[in-house]
Design a protein around this motif. Structure first.
Motif, PDB file in Angstrom:
ATOM      1  N   TYR A  17       0.834  -1.200   0.000  1.00  0.00           N
ATOM      2  CA  TYR A  17       0.000   0.000   0.000  1.00  0.00           C
ATOM      3  C   TYR A  17       0.876   1.262   0.000  1.00  0.00           C
ATOM      4  CZ  TYR A  17      -3.163   3.612   1.708  1.00  0.00           C
ATOM      5  OH  TYR A  17      -3.871   4.765   1.853  1.00  0.00           O
ATOM      6  N   TRP A  18       1.859   1.319   0.922  1.00  0.00           N
ATOM      7  CA  TRP A  18       2.677   2.521   1.029  1.00  0.00           C
ATOM      8  C   TRP A  18       3.613   2.692  -0.159  1.00  0.00           C
ATOM      9  CZ3 TRP A  18       0.924   6.281   3.456  1.00  0.00           C
ATOM     10  CH2 TRP A  18       0.119   6.082   4.564  1.00  0.00           C
ATOM     11  N   THR A  19       4.010   1.608  -0.777  1.00  0.00           N
ATOM     12  CA  THR A  19       4.812   1.720  -2.000  1.00  0.00           C
ATOM     13  C   THR A  19       4.002   2.427  -3.081  1.00  0.00           C
ATOM     14  OG1 THR A  19       6.108  -0.240  -1.498  1.00  0.00           O
ATOM     15  CG2 THR A  19       6.014   0.419  -3.805  1.00  0.00           C
ATOM     16  N   ASP A  20       2.741   2.064  -3.225  1.00  0.00           N
ATOM     17  CA  ASP A  20       1.884   2.713  -4.217  1.00  0.00           C
ATOM     18  C   ASP A  20       1.618   4.174  -3.858  1.00  0.00           C
ATOM     19  OD1 ASP A  20       1.764   0.378  -5.658  1.00  0.00           O
ATOM     20  OD2 ASP A  20      -0.204  -0.212  -4.884  1.00  0.00           O
ATOM     21  N   ARG A  21       1.351   4.440  -2.577  1.00  0.00           N
ATOM     22  CA  ARG A  21       1.011   5.803  -2.147  1.00  0.00           C
ATOM     23  C   ARG A  21       2.207   6.760  -2.209  1.00  0.00           C
ATOM     24  NH1 ARG A  21      -3.957   7.632  -1.521  1.00  0.00           N
ATOM     25  NH2 ARG A  21      -3.237   8.903   0.183  1.00  0.00           N
ATOM     26  N   LEU A  22       3.399   6.249  -1.952  1.00  0.00           N
ATOM     27  CA  LEU A  22       4.580   7.114  -1.863  1.00  0.00           C
ATOM     28  C   LEU A  22       5.500   7.012  -3.076  1.00  0.00           C
ATOM     29  CD1 LEU A  22       5.437   6.444   1.882  1.00  0.00           C
ATOM     30  CD2 LEU A  22       4.229   8.415   0.919  1.00  0.00           C
ATOM     31  N   ARG A  23       4.998   6.439  -4.140  1.00  0.00           N
ATOM     32  CA  ARG A  23       5.800   6.267  -5.347  1.00  0.00           C
ATOM     33  C   ARG A  23       6.428   7.598  -5.764  1.00  0.00           C
ATOM     34  NH1 ARG A  23       5.876   1.944  -7.907  1.00  0.00           N
ATOM     35  NH2 ARG A  23       3.810   1.281  -7.280  1.00  0.00           N
ATOM     36  N   ASN A  24       7.708   7.577  -6.076  1.00  0.00           N
ATOM     37  CA  ASN A  24       8.506   8.733  -6.496  1.00  0.00           C
ATOM     38  C   ASN A  24       8.736   9.760  -5.389  1.00  0.00           C
ATOM     39  OD1 ASN A  24       8.675   7.684  -9.131  1.00  0.00           O
ATOM     40  ND2 ASN A  24       6.704   8.595  -9.643  1.00  0.00           N
ATOM     41  N   ARG A  25       8.317   9.447  -4.157  1.00  0.00           N
ATOM     42  CA  ARG A  25       8.565  10.360  -3.039  1.00  0.00           C
ATOM     43  C   ARG A  25       9.408   9.712  -1.945  1.00  0.00           C
ATOM     44  NH1 ARG A  25       2.968  12.359  -1.111  1.00  0.00           N
ATOM     45  NH2 ARG A  25       2.301  10.337  -1.842  1.00  0.00           N
ATOM     46  N   ALA A  26       9.304   8.394  -1.810  1.00  0.00           N
ATOM     47  CA  ALA A  26      10.059   7.694  -0.763  1.00  0.00           C
ATOM     48  C   ALA A  26      10.206   6.231  -1.149  1.00  0.00           C
ATOM     49  CB  ALA A  26       9.341   7.807   0.578  1.00  0.00           C
ATOM     50  N   ASP A  27      11.264   5.618  -0.659  1.00  0.00           N
ATOM     51  CA  ASP A  27      11.469   4.188  -0.862  1.00  0.00           C
ATOM     52  C   ASP A  27      10.825   3.433   0.301  1.00  0.00           C
ATOM     53  OD1 ASP A  27      13.112   4.422  -3.177  1.00  0.00           O
ATOM     54  OD2 ASP A  27      14.790   4.988  -1.879  1.00  0.00           O
ATOM     55  N   VAL A  28      10.068   2.403  -0.025  1.00  0.00           N
ATOM     56  CA  VAL A  28       9.479   1.535   0.989  1.00  0.00           C
ATOM     57  C   VAL A  28      10.140   0.177   0.848  1.00  0.00           C
ATOM     58  CG1 VAL A  28       7.362   0.443   1.821  1.00  0.00           C
ATOM     59  CG2 VAL A  28       7.291   2.786   0.922  1.00  0.00           C
ATOM     60  N   VAL A  29      10.742  -0.282   1.932  1.00  0.00           N
ATOM     61  CA  VAL A  29      11.442  -1.563   1.936  1.00  0.00           C
ATOM     62  C   VAL A  29      10.939  -2.377   3.113  1.00  0.00           C
ATOM     63  CG1 VAL A  29      13.682  -2.714   2.045  1.00  0.00           C
ATOM     64  CG2 VAL A  29      13.489  -0.472   0.963  1.00  0.00           C
ATOM     65  N   ALA A  30      10.527  -3.603   2.850  1.00  0.00           N
ATOM     66  CA  ALA A  30      10.142  -4.522   3.921  1.00  0.00           C
ATOM     67  C   ALA A  30      11.270  -5.528   4.087  1.00  0.00           C
ATOM     68  CB  ALA A  30       8.842  -5.228   3.562  1.00  0.00           C
ATOM     69  N   VAL A  31      11.663  -5.773   5.323  1.00  0.00           N
ATOM     70  CA  VAL A  31      12.772  -6.678   5.604  1.00  0.00           C
ATOM     71  C   VAL A  31      12.277  -7.837   6.454  1.00  0.00           C
ATOM     72  CG1 VAL A  31      15.057  -6.902   6.651  1.00  0.00           C
ATOM     73  CG2 VAL A  31      14.407  -4.762   5.548  1.00  0.00           C
ATOM     74  N   SER A  32      12.600  -9.030   6.023  1.00  0.00           N
ATOM     75  CA  SER A  32      12.324 -10.212   6.834  1.00  0.00           C
ATOM     76  C   SER A  32      13.578 -10.519   7.647  1.00  0.00           C
ATOM     77  CB  SER A  32      11.987 -11.415   5.942  1.00  0.00           C
ATOM     78  OG  SER A  32      11.925 -12.586   6.733  1.00  0.00           O
ATOM     79  N   PRO A  33      13.500 -10.412   8.960  1.00  0.00           N
ATOM     80  CA  PRO A  33      14.690 -10.691   9.767  1.00  0.00           C
ATOM     81  C   PRO A  33      15.034 -12.171   9.838  1.00  0.00           C
ATOM     82  CG  PRO A  33      12.836 -10.191  11.175  1.00  0.00           C
ATOM     83  CD  PRO A  33      12.371  -9.979   9.756  1.00  0.00           C
ATOM     84  N   GLY A  34      14.158 -13.021   9.321  1.00  0.00           N
ATOM     85  CA  GLY A  34      14.387 -14.459   9.372  1.00  0.00           C
ATOM     86  C   GLY A  34      13.657 -15.094  10.544  1.00  0.00           C
ATOM     87  N   PHE A  35      13.761 -16.401  10.656  1.00  0.00           N
ATOM     88  CA  PHE A  35      13.148 -17.125  11.755  1.00  0.00           C
ATOM     89  C   PHE A  35      14.084 -17.058  12.952  1.00  0.00           C
ATOM     90  CE2 PHE A  35      12.468 -21.205  14.037  1.00  0.00           C
ATOM     91  CZ  PHE A  35      11.216 -20.894  14.546  1.00  0.00           C
ATOM     92  N   ILE A  36      13.651 -16.357  13.996  1.00  0.00           N
ATOM     93  CA  ILE A  36      14.484 -16.129  15.174  1.00  0.00           C
ATOM     94  C   ILE A  36      13.798 -16.768  16.383  1.00  0.00           C
ATOM     95  CG2 ILE A  36      15.617 -14.398  16.611  1.00  0.00           C
ATOM     96  CD1 ILE A  36      15.380 -12.473  14.197  1.00  0.00           C
ATOM     97  N   PRO A  37      14.225 -17.964  16.789  1.00  0.00           N
ATOM     98  CA  PRO A  37      13.549 -18.656  17.887  1.00  0.00           C
ATOM     99  C   PRO A  37      13.702 -17.965  19.248  1.00  0.00           C
ATOM    100  CG  PRO A  37      15.090 -20.148  16.775  1.00  0.00           C
ATOM    101  CD  PRO A  37      15.251 -18.788  16.177  1.00  0.00           C
ATOM    102  N   GLN A  38      14.701 -17.109  19.431  1.00  0.00           N
ATOM    103  CA  GLN A  38      14.950 -16.503  20.746  1.00  0.00           C
ATOM    104  C   GLN A  38      14.213 -15.193  20.987  1.00  0.00           C
ATOM    105  OE1 GLN A  38      17.524 -17.137  18.611  1.00  0.00           O
ATOM    106  NE2 GLN A  38      18.687 -18.783  19.522  1.00  0.00           N
ATOM    107  N   THR A  39      13.175 -14.890  20.229  1.00  0.00           N
ATOM    108  CA  THR A  39      12.489 -13.608  20.410  1.00  0.00           C
ATOM    109  C   THR A  39      11.517 -13.592  21.566  1.00  0.00           C
ATOM    110  OG1 THR A  39      10.765 -14.249  18.870  1.00  0.00           O
ATOM    111  CG2 THR A  39      12.641 -13.005  17.968  1.00  0.00           C
ATOM    112  N   GLY A  40      11.171 -14.749  22.098  1.00  0.00           N
ATOM    113  CA  GLY A  40      10.206 -14.794  23.195  1.00  0.00           C
ATOM    114  C   GLY A  40       8.771 -14.917  22.728  1.00  0.00           C
TER     115      GLY A  40
END
Length: 127
Positions: A17-40
């Motif tokens: 959604y934000w990639t479409d809304r902010l096109r040419n104004r800001a970069d939207v990047v989603a990051v997957s931190p991976g499977f982290i079993p120690q997060t609680g």
């Protein structure tokens, strides 16, 4: 875990959604931190499940540490505009990265714009 996976999917739809809304104004990047079993996240589980996730599963090659997950987010934040542009050119407008900074293909359902009707407007966020 159903709520967890639903919240992750909602974040992916939000990135779309934000990639479409902010096109040419800001970069939207989603990051997957991976499977982290120690997060609680398993703190509501029984003792054996918590022990398994924290001390045994964390050694599996597909798992990430908290530091590795955080490094992926920092990597995305400090990526040059040229690197972002070259990665984004390979994607369908939404840039999803793993914790190594490599582009990953998201669930194709995020491209169903009927799913993003719930997203708040810019006006609502500014108020």
């Amino acid at each position: 875990m159903k709520r967890y996976s639903t919240s992750k999917f909602a974040q992916m739809v939000g990135a779309r959604y934000w990639t479409d809304r902010l096109r040419n104004r800001a970069d939207v990047v989603a990051v997957s931190p991976g499977f982290i079993p120690q997060t609680g996240l398993n703190r509501e589980s029984g003792y054996l499940n918590r022990f398994f996730l924290w001390y045994i599963l964390s050694w599996a090659p597909f798992c990430s540490t908290v530091d590795q997950g955080a490094a992926g987010i920092l990597r995305a934040l400090t990526m040059s505009s040229d690197d972002l542009a070259s990665l984004a050119a390979e994607s369908e407008g939404v840039l999803y990265l793993d914790n190594q900074g490599k582009r990953v293909d998201p669930n194709p359902l995020i491209y169903d714009m009927d799913l993003v009707e719930w997203a708040p407007s810019e006006e609502k966020i500014k108020s």
